[in-house]
Scaffold this motif. Structure first.
Motif, mmCIF file in Angstrom:
data_model
loop_
_atom_site.group_PDB
_atom_site.id
_atom_site.type_symbol
_atom_site.label_atom_id
_atom_site.label_comp_id
_atom_site.label_asym_id
_atom_site.label_seq_id
_atom_site.Cartn_x
_atom_site.Cartn_y
_atom_site.Cartn_z
ATOM 1 N N VAL A 103 0.842 -1.198 0.000
ATOM 2 C CA VAL A 103 0.000 0.000 0.000
ATOM 3 C C VAL A 103 0.877 1.247 0.000
ATOM 4 O O VAL A 103 1.825 1.349 0.776
ATOM 5 N N SER A 133 -1.758 -5.170 -3.610
ATOM 6 C CA SER A 133 -2.091 -6.505 -3.107
ATOM 7 C C SER A 133 -3.080 -7.188 -4.050
ATOM 8 O O SER A 133 -3.985 -6.562 -4.595
ATOM 9 N N VAL A 181 -7.000 -6.830 -3.146
ATOM 10 C CA VAL A 181 -7.632 -5.536 -3.447
ATOM 11 C C VAL A 181 -7.717 -5.319 -4.952
ATOM 12 O O VAL A 181 -8.746 -4.864 -5.470
ATOM 13 N N HIS A 184 -2.905 0.539 -4.279
ATOM 14 C CA HIS A 184 -2.865 -0.832 -3.761
ATOM 15 C C HIS A 184 -2.198 -1.745 -4.793
ATOM 16 O O HIS A 184 -2.485 -1.660 -5.987
#
Length: 327
Positions: free
Chosen positions: A120, A235, A238, A233
């Motif tokens: 993040v 990840s 997400v 983001h």
């Protein structure tokens, strides 16, 4: 009153007594002073020593060894100045401690960001968000949700998305229906479509969002305040959620920019208005989500209320549900 500087109430009472009867400060009158105070000589001497240390007693000039109390305008002013100096020193210490605390908290927050959430990026201003967006160089795809009010006609040579499209990157744009009423919007859309940009219209856009190569997603920290900055983001969870949401919008988006609803048919904006209405959104919130004015929202509400014979917002929501216009 001045206990923090060593002047207790007992010492203050003794000082007041000596100001009223200066002769009691003489060594020869020590017994009288003890009797006046009702205290043993040892305790009286201790209190006198406290006054000496504070500078409230001074030796007489006649070398008799006797003392006299100094004028309170001198002694109390000096005591107040000493206290003020202590407060100043304490304030400086507090400021220094606060600065060290802020640095400690900042270091800890950086540690948390780096160790706990490495996927993040927090960009805490619009300028930082702009700079970060310029460092993205997608090679496969770039999908964007464009919030109302962000379209503008730009010259071809300054159009960054055009250069991305020319590299063969798949570019998709979902635009709020309310954008079409702005001057230059259709020219901007034509510019997006000129090379290979695909544009579709949806009734409302929840927030600004861009997905790069299906691997990173950037969105505003505050959907209603672009200057608040952005969050990026990386990840998988997400990004996958953002991709699936985008594909859902894309499947049900309108590909035509000229289509008007048939008689009795709801427009996309009207459907969204009713959906927000039954969710309990205020007129201000609906206007912001649709990217229209408050006047447009009220006009839409009046039209739909008249169409279903509703006398208020609650009844409009009920009747819209009965007609199957909202879930």
């Amino acid at each position: 009153m001045f206990e923090s500087l060593g002047l207790s109430q007992e010492s203050l009472d003794l000082y007041r007594l000596l100001l009223q009867q200066p002769d009691l400060a003489n060594t020869a009158n020590r017994a009288l002073l003890c009797a006046e105070l009702g205290l043993p000589e040892g305790e009286v001497e201790q209190r006198l020593q406290g006054l000496r240390e504070l500078g409230f007693l001074a030796l007489r000039w006649d070398n008799s060894g006797d003392e006299y109390p100094l004028d309170p305008s001198v002694t109390l002013e000096a005591l107040a100045a000493k206290r003020q100096s202590m407060i100043g020193d304490l304030t400086k210490d507090l400021e220094s401690d606060r600065l060290r605390a802020s640095e400690f908290i900042s270091d800890y927050n950086k540690f948390l960001t780096q160790s706990a959430v490495p996927d993040v990026e927090i960009l805490d201003s619009g300028d930082k968000a702009n700079l970060r967006m310029q460092r993205f160089h997608p090679v496969k795809s770039m999908w964007g949700l464009i919030r109302p009010g962000q379209l503008a006609t730009v010259p071809d040579e300054n159009f960054a998305d055009k250069r991305i499209q020319e590299r063969g990157v798949e570019c998709r744009y979902l635009i709020a229906e309310s954008q079409l009423k702005f001057r230059g919007a259709r020219e901007y859309i034509a510019l997006l479509q000129e090379v290979s940009g695909q544009v579709r219209i949806i009734p409302s856009v929840p927030f600004k969002l861009v997905i790069f190569d299906g691997e990173s997603v950037a969105m505003n920290l505050d959907p209603d305040n672009y200057d608040a900055g952005a969050v990026v983001h990386h990840s998988k969870a997400v990004v996958r959620m953002a991709v699936e949401m985008y594909e859902h919008y894309w499947r049900f988006a309108d590909r035509s920019f000229e289509r008007t609803p048939e008689a009795g048919e709801l427009s996309g904006q009207e459907s969204e208005f009713l959906r927000f209405l039954v969710q309990g959104a205020t007129d201000e919130q609906v206007a912001r989500k649709l990217g229209v004015s408050m006047r447009t929202v009220r006009r839409m509400a009046a039209k739909l209320s008249e169409q279903v014979g509703a006398s208020g917002r609650f009844e409009l929501g009920v009747r819209a549900a009965q007609r199957g216009w909202v879930d």
